[in-house]
Design a protein around this motif. Structure first.
Motif, PDB file in Angstrom:
ATOM      1  N   ALA A  52      -8.288   0.827   3.292  1.00 47.37           N
ATOM      2  CA  ALA A  52      -7.476  -0.338   3.655  1.00 47.37           C
ATOM      3  C   ALA A  52      -7.936  -0.924   4.981  1.00 47.37           C
ATOM      4  O   ALA A  52      -8.023  -2.148   5.153  1.00 47.37           O
ATOM      5  CB  ALA A  52      -5.996   0.078   3.744  1.00 47.37           C
ATOM      6  N   LEU A  94       0.828  -1.208   0.000  1.00 45.48           N
ATOM      7  CA  LEU A  94       0.000   0.000   0.000  1.00 45.48           C
ATOM      8  C   LEU A  94       0.863   1.258   0.000  1.00 45.48           C
ATOM      9  O   LEU A  94       0.554   2.243  -0.682  1.00 45.48           O
ATOM     10  CB  LEU A  94      -0.926  -0.007   1.216  1.00 45.48           C
ATOM     11  N   THR A 119      -8.480  -2.177  -3.037  1.00 43.15           N
ATOM     12  CA  THR A 119      -8.278  -0.980  -2.195  1.00 43.15           C
ATOM     13  C   THR A 119      -7.690   0.173  -3.006  1.00 43.15           C
ATOM     14  O   THR A 119      -8.157   1.314  -2.937  1.00 43.15           O
ATOM     15  CB  THR A 119      -7.345  -1.311  -1.020  1.00 43.15           C
ATOM     16  N   VAL A 175      -5.652  -5.879  -2.093  1.00 42.91           N
ATOM     17  CA  VAL A 175      -4.806  -4.694  -2.301  1.00 42.91           C
ATOM     18  C   VAL A 175      -5.215  -3.976  -3.585  1.00 42.91           C
ATOM     19  O   VAL A 175      -5.351  -2.755  -3.616  1.00 42.91           O
ATOM     20  CB  VAL A 175      -3.317  -5.086  -2.353  1.00 42.91           C
TER      21      VAL A 175
END
Length: 453
Positions: A447, A318, A393, A390
């Motif tokens: 997240a 991230l 997100t 991921v």
């Protein structure tokens, strides 16, 4: 025109001391080119060249020289020459020159000009900076109602030589109130015994002495004018503003907006003639403000430090996406703000259109963000081989960042205009700083919600 060849010819004639040939060569050039050539000379040679020019041309050349060269020239000539030079200049050019000179030099100039010229210059200098009154000239052609076209032409031939422009003529009543404008062509083609009231156009456009120069430029652009009359609070005519002055205003305002959009304090001097300390002083305030504002992004990352740590490898993934999101958000906000600032500057939009513009930008942002989000998800899944959580997100954060950034980019300039601030203040650097904070918040909140810890 081959400028290098002409310059070489003038240099050789000047070096050889052939004054008559030099004077003849100068007379074949435009006054703007003569002024440009003079800026390349040392003070003694510039003074020598200036004294070769006929009196009626020297004032025009002086008006086109840069401030430094004009200051040197004024300091090198006698008081009588100073007075004669400024007396021969158009009033608006004389005012522009004096506004940039040191106080001592201004006092010397005003002490040596004619009393009438001094009164006019002092009156114009008394108007606020950047107002219509501060850039107008009083040298225009006026007629009073009740005269014929023949009488008007006779008066025009007598006085027109000393006016800055004669293409548009102005008709006044006994109280000097503007009642109409008269194009020169219409006067020339009219029957000699026709009264000018029958020829003039009573539906004219004018500006007030205290109107902002940017608003005046917009009036000239909107109505395609070569000059615009300036009236006082009682409607009495006091001057005109010509197209050449409006072009200078447009250039100055555009330069100021560009500097503000780049987070610089506006400077009136040319870049090459501005010392490094002044350049640094103009840049530091905004840089300090933006640097301190950037602390908020660091605080957000610090706030979510535990979240990133607990996510371990996913937290690193991230974090690697942060530059992409922040960069995209800043670019999207800059696009919207640039279009809105430009629209406000040329009068295409106004603060009353805020909701319409916001709705349009929201629709644009949805279309743009879906494409960008799809590309971001594909990159995360297939290029970087990252988990679906991921990729989801990041793609959702991309949508939220684009929508938010474009909304901020279009509304902040409108808010500034509503508050009577310059919309250019709400340009790329400030919007990018705000959008960076928003994009981080969106990413970490998503997240926390999507990726189970």
């Amino acid at each position: 025109m081959n400028w290098e060849k002409n310059k070489a010819t003038l240099d050789s004639l000047l070096a050889a001391g052939k004054n008559s040939e030099l004077r003849g060569a100068l007379m074949m050039l435009n006054v703007v080119d003569i002024a440009e050539y003079m800026t390349t000379l040392e003070t003694d040679k510039m003074l020598r060249l200036y004294r070769l020019l006929p009196k009626d041309i020297s004032a025009d050349v002086f008006a086109y020289m840069d401030d430094e060269q004009r200051r040197k020239l004024i300091e090198s000539i006698g008081d009588k020459e100073v007075g004669a030079l400024v007396d021969d200049m158009f009033v608006d050019d004389a005012v522009d020159f004096l506004e940039e000179m040191p106080a001592g030099l201004v006092r010397r100039v005003l002490a040596n000009v004619s009393e009438d010229q001094r009164k006019v210059i002092n009156r114009i200098l008394s108007y606020p900076d950047n107002s219509a009154g501060s850039i107008m000239t009083t040298e225009y052609c006026e007629f009073h109602e009740g005269i014929t076209a023949r009488e008007a032409m006779k008066e025009l031939k007598r006085t027109g030589i000393d006016k800055e422009t004669i293409y548009t003529l102005y008709v006044l009543d006994a109280q000097r109130k503007l009642i109409g404008i008269l194009p020169l062509r219409k006067l020339i083609l009219a029957e000699p015994d026709t009264l000018i009231e029958q020829l003039m156009d009573p539906s004219f456009v004018c500006v007030g002495t205290l109107d902002d120069q940017e608003a005046v430029a917009e009036v000239v652009r909107k109505y395609d004018l070569t000059s615009v009359p300036v009236v006082d609070k009682e409607g009495r005519m006091v001057g005109i503003i010509t197209a050449d002055d409006i072009m200078d205003v447009i250039q100055d305002e555009a330069t100021e907006d560009i500097e503000k959009m780049a987070a610089l304090l506006p400077s009136e001097n040319e870049y090459m003639k501005t010392n490094v300390f002044t350049l640094a002083k103009n840049r530091l305030p905004w840089l300090l403000f933006l640097m301190i504002s950037g602390i908020f992004t660091g605080l957000i990352i610090q706030h979510f430090e535990d979240t990133l740590t607990n996510m371990a490898e996913i937290g690193v993934m991230l974090t690697a996406c942060i530059p992409m999101l922040m960069g995209t958000g800043g670019n999207c906000g800059s696009q919207s703000s640039t279009l809105v600032i430009r629209g406000l500057a040329v009068g295409e939009i106004s603060p009353a259109d805020t909701l319409k513009i916001l709705w349009k930008e929201c629709r644009v942002s949805i279309l743009v963000s879906v494409v960008l989000a799809a590309m971001a998800m594909a990159m995360q899944l297939f290029l970087f081989r990252r988990p679906f959580s991921v990729a989801l997100t990041v793609s959702l954060a991309m949508i939220g960042t684009v929508v938010i950034s474009k909304s901020i980019g279009c509304t902040l300039p409108m808010l500034a205009k509503k508050l009577k601030l310059d919309p250019a203040l709400m340009a790329a650097p400030l919007i990018t700083t705000i959008v960076d904070t928003c994009s981080l918040l969106i990413l970490f909140l998503l997240a926390t919600a999507i990726i189970k810890i």
